[in-house]
Design a protein around this motif. Structure first.
Motif, PDB file in Angstrom:
ATOM      1  N   PHE A 118       6.259   7.899  -2.042  1.00  0.00           N
ATOM      2  CA  PHE A 118       6.949   9.075  -1.525  1.00  0.00           C
ATOM      3  C   PHE A 118       8.425   8.994  -1.905  1.00  0.00           C
ATOM      4  O   PHE A 118       9.023   7.910  -1.905  1.00  0.00           O
ATOM      5  N   MET A 119       9.017  10.151  -2.186  1.00  0.00           N
ATOM      6  CA  MET A 119      10.455  10.272  -2.424  1.00  0.00           C
ATOM      7  C   MET A 119      11.034  11.001  -1.212  1.00  0.00           C
ATOM      8  O   MET A 119      10.743  12.178  -0.984  1.00  0.00           O
ATOM      9  N   ALA A 120      11.844  10.329  -0.427  1.00  0.00           N
ATOM     10  CA  ALA A 120      12.281  10.880   0.857  1.00  0.00           C
ATOM     11  C   ALA A 120      13.303  11.989   0.683  1.00  0.00           C
ATOM     12  O   ALA A 120      14.196  11.915  -0.164  1.00  0.00           O
ATOM     13  N   ASN A 121      13.167  13.019   1.490  1.00  0.00           N
ATOM     14  CA  ASN A 121      14.163  14.072   1.649  1.00  0.00           C
ATOM     15  C   ASN A 121      14.680  14.044   3.082  1.00  0.00           C
ATOM     16  O   ASN A 121      13.995  13.556   3.993  1.00  0.00           O
ATOM     17  N   ASP A 122      15.862  14.576   3.308  1.00  0.00           N
ATOM     18  CA  ASP A 122      16.364  14.698   4.674  1.00  0.00           C
ATOM     19  C   ASP A 122      15.383  15.523   5.507  1.00  0.00           C
ATOM     20  O   ASP A 122      14.894  16.572   5.065  1.00  0.00           O
ATOM     21  N   PHE A 123      15.099  15.031   6.698  1.00  0.00           N
ATOM     22  CA  PHE A 123      14.202  15.621   7.686  1.00  0.00           C
ATOM     23  C   PHE A 123      12.728  15.446   7.355  1.00  0.00           C
ATOM     24  O   PHE A 123      11.878  15.927   8.107  1.00  0.00           O
ATOM     25  N   ASP A 124      12.396  14.767   6.268  1.00  0.00           N
ATOM     26  CA  ASP A 124      10.999  14.390   6.065  1.00  0.00           C
ATOM     27  C   ASP A 124      10.577  13.453   7.184  1.00  0.00           C
ATOM     28  O   ASP A 124      11.349  12.588   7.625  1.00  0.00           O
ATOM     29  N   CYS A 125       9.347  13.619   7.645  1.00  0.00           N
ATOM     30  CA  CYS A 125       8.823  12.774   8.711  1.00  0.00           C
ATOM     31  C   CYS A 125       7.475  12.203   8.281  1.00  0.00           C
ATOM     32  O   CYS A 125       6.632  12.927   7.732  1.00  0.00           O
ATOM     33  N   TYR A 126       7.305  10.908   8.498  1.00  0.00           N
ATOM     34  CA  TYR A 126       6.082  10.209   8.119  1.00  0.00           C
ATOM     35  C   TYR A 126       5.516   9.503   9.341  1.00  0.00           C
ATOM     36  O   TYR A 126       6.258   9.101  10.236  1.00  0.00           O
ATOM     37  N   GLU A 127       4.196   9.342   9.349  1.00  0.00           N
ATOM     38  CA  GLU A 127       3.545   8.621  10.435  1.00  0.00           C
ATOM     39  C   GLU A 127       2.698   7.490   9.873  1.00  0.00           C
ATOM     40  O   GLU A 127       1.906   7.691   8.952  1.00  0.00           O
ATOM     41  N   LEU A 128       2.885   6.311  10.434  1.00  0.00           N
ATOM     42  CA  LEU A 128       2.084   5.138  10.100  1.00  0.00           C
ATOM     43  C   LEU A 128       1.137   4.910  11.266  1.00  0.00           C
ATOM     44  O   LEU A 128       1.574   4.586  12.374  1.00  0.00           O
ATOM     45  N   PRO A 133       0.795  -1.221   0.000  1.00  0.00           N
ATOM     46  CA  PRO A 133       0.000   0.000   0.000  1.00  0.00           C
ATOM     47  C   PRO A 133       0.831   1.278   0.000  1.00  0.00           C
ATOM     48  O   PRO A 133       0.384   2.313  -0.495  1.00  0.00           O
ATOM     49  N   ASN A 134       2.065   1.212   0.562  1.00  0.00           N
ATOM     50  CA  ASN A 134       2.895   2.414   0.680  1.00  0.00           C
ATOM     51  C   ASN A 134       4.351   2.081   0.365  1.00  0.00           C
ATOM     52  O   ASN A 134       4.873   1.053   0.804  1.00  0.00           O
ATOM     53  N   LEU A 135       4.999   2.987  -0.363  1.00  0.00           N
ATOM     54  CA  LEU A 135       6.401   2.809  -0.749  1.00  0.00           C
ATOM     55  C   LEU A 135       7.124   4.138  -0.583  1.00  0.00           C
ATOM     56  O   LEU A 135       6.667   5.173  -1.092  1.00  0.00           O
ATOM     57  N   ILE A 136       8.235   4.106   0.146  1.00  0.00           N
ATOM     58  CA  ILE A 136       9.091   5.287   0.273  1.00  0.00           C
ATOM     59  C   ILE A 136      10.451   4.939  -0.339  1.00  0.00           C
ATOM     60  O   ILE A 136      11.104   3.977   0.078  1.00  0.00           O
ATOM     61  N   SER A 188       1.059   8.783   6.315  1.00  0.00           N
ATOM     62  CA  SER A 188       0.910  10.184   5.921  1.00  0.00           C
ATOM     63  C   SER A 188       2.200  10.929   6.228  1.00  0.00           C
ATOM     64  O   SER A 188       2.956  10.553   7.133  1.00  0.00           O
ATOM     65  N   GLN A 189       2.440  11.964   5.456  1.00  0.00           N
ATOM     66  CA  GLN A 189       3.615  12.799   5.668  1.00  0.00           C
ATOM     67  C   GLN A 189       3.237  13.916   6.624  1.00  0.00           C
ATOM     68  O   GLN A 189       2.306  14.687   6.365  1.00  0.00           O
ATOM     69  N   ILE A 190       3.939  13.993   7.763  1.00  0.00           N
ATOM     70  CA  ILE A 190       3.571  14.991   8.763  1.00  0.00           C
ATOM     71  C   ILE A 190       4.548  16.157   8.790  1.00  0.00           C
ATOM     72  O   ILE A 190       4.314  17.153   9.443  1.00  0.00           O
ATOM     73  N   HIS A 191       5.668  16.012   8.098  1.00  0.00           N
ATOM     74  CA  HIS A 191       6.604  17.130   7.980  1.00  0.00           C
ATOM     75  C   HIS A 191       7.338  16.986   6.676  1.00  0.00           C
ATOM     76  O   HIS A 191       7.806  15.911   6.334  1.00  0.00           O
TER      77      HIS A 191
END
Length: 325
Positions: free
Chosen positions: A298-308, A265-268, A315-318
């Motif tokens: 999602f394509m991760a960046n430094d300091f990106d924050c996700y919540e499962l 369902p989700n891929l980072i 969801s991306q929270i930051h």
């Protein structure tokens, strides 16, 4: 239930916008957290993310390549200088322990806390990090022994049995609140045990964080009931074919095709070659992945924050978009 904070998303070397590999994972119910990989400079990222080394419970190193481990010893030393006393679990290849022990000898490093090394290559059971999180491993395929870490988290959901409370004619208010908090109460000359009026449901979620790997299909069995996969995407397919098989990395296409085949369902995606560290490069990788994967990407960046969350929804929270050159 689980939060993922990316401390580094570059492969090989750091750049102005991305540090090398590091990922912090924290359960919402606890200040404790775990670290997956510790490339050079990770402890600076930890400070910037406002994470405490005092609350670090375990470190998992996927493999011995420097962009995944060169920051480990400095991080451990800093924790000691910060007066850490609690033991720390390190799940890593045996060579990491050897490197650490030699470094202690040659640099007069003393830690005021114990480090429990667990050889990832011989681990046959899940490691219970705390009451909420356990970690297991999956062998991958790379130039050196490399592993993925499966993170399984649990959370108990307590709900008052309203039908029973009404049958007992216990009035809503303070008595209900005390029962919800696990306290026994007196009503109609009898003691009501909170356990008798609370229904407890244990909720489970699972994430997989992969090390370097050129065969995503090795994760097929482990991906059953997984809510999110975090996997390297070093190249696009054209570049991978150009550089050849020697680096033993995955392309965006490879990972996307695998994720689609097992209905994730989700891929980072993370661990991007520096050649893509600009707006057009990242758009190219994302576009390639979207051709083959139709879940939430999602394509991760430094300091990106996700919540499962407890329902397995990501969801991306930051969002911390790097400055482009």
């Amino acid at each position: 239930m689980l939060q993922f904070t990316f401390l580094g998303t570059s492969s090989g070397v750091p750049t102005l916008t991305r540090n090398v590999s590091g990922l912090a994972i924290q359960h919402n119910n606890s200040k404790e957290w775990i670290l997956i990989d510790a490339g050079e400079g990770t402890q600076h990222r930890i400070q910037q993310a406002k994470l405490s080394l005092q609350n670090l419970k375990a470190i998992c190193i996927t493999h011995v390549h420097g962009d995944h481990c060169y920051g480990l010893v400095g991080l451990l030393a800093s924790a000691g200088m910060g007066a850490r006393k609690e033991p720390l679990i390190v799940i890593a290849p045996k060579e990491i322990q050897q490197w650490f022990e030699v470094t202690c000898q040659l640099t007069d490093l003393y830690l005021p806390y114990s480090v429990e090394f667990i050889d990832v290559g011989t681990l046959t059971h899940a490691v219970q990090v705390n009451d909420e999180i356990q970690i297991s491993t999956i062998a991958l395929h790379h130039r050196v022994a490399s592993y993925a870490f499966a993170i399984e988290a649990t959370q108990q959901h307590k709900k008052l049995n309203l039908e029973l409370l009404n049958t007992l004619q216990i009035p809503k208010g303070k008595l209900w609140g005390d029962l919800q908090q696990g306290k026994s109460v007196e009503w109609n000359d009898q003691v009501v045990d909170s356990k008798s009026v609370i229904n407890i449901t244990t909720l489970h979620i699972k994430a997989i964080v992969s090390g370097d790997n050129d065969q995503p299909e090795l994760l097929k069995a482990a991906c059953e009931n997984v809510h999110v996969l975090i996997h390297e995407s070093t190249y696009n397919q054209a570049t991978l074919e150009k550089v050849g098989a020697a680096p033993m990395h995955s392309s965006a296409k490879m990972v996307a095709e695998f994720a689609q085949s097992v209905s994730l369902p989700n891929l980072i995606l993370t661990h991007f070659s520096p050649r893509y560290h600009h707006e057009n490069g990242m758009a190219e990788l994302k576009q390639e992945a979207q051709q083959f994967y139709h879940g939430q990407l999602f394509m991760a960046n430094d300091f990106d924050c996700y919540e499962l969350n407890v329902n397995g929804e990501l969801s991306q929270i930051h969002f911390a978009k790097p400055k482009e050159k």
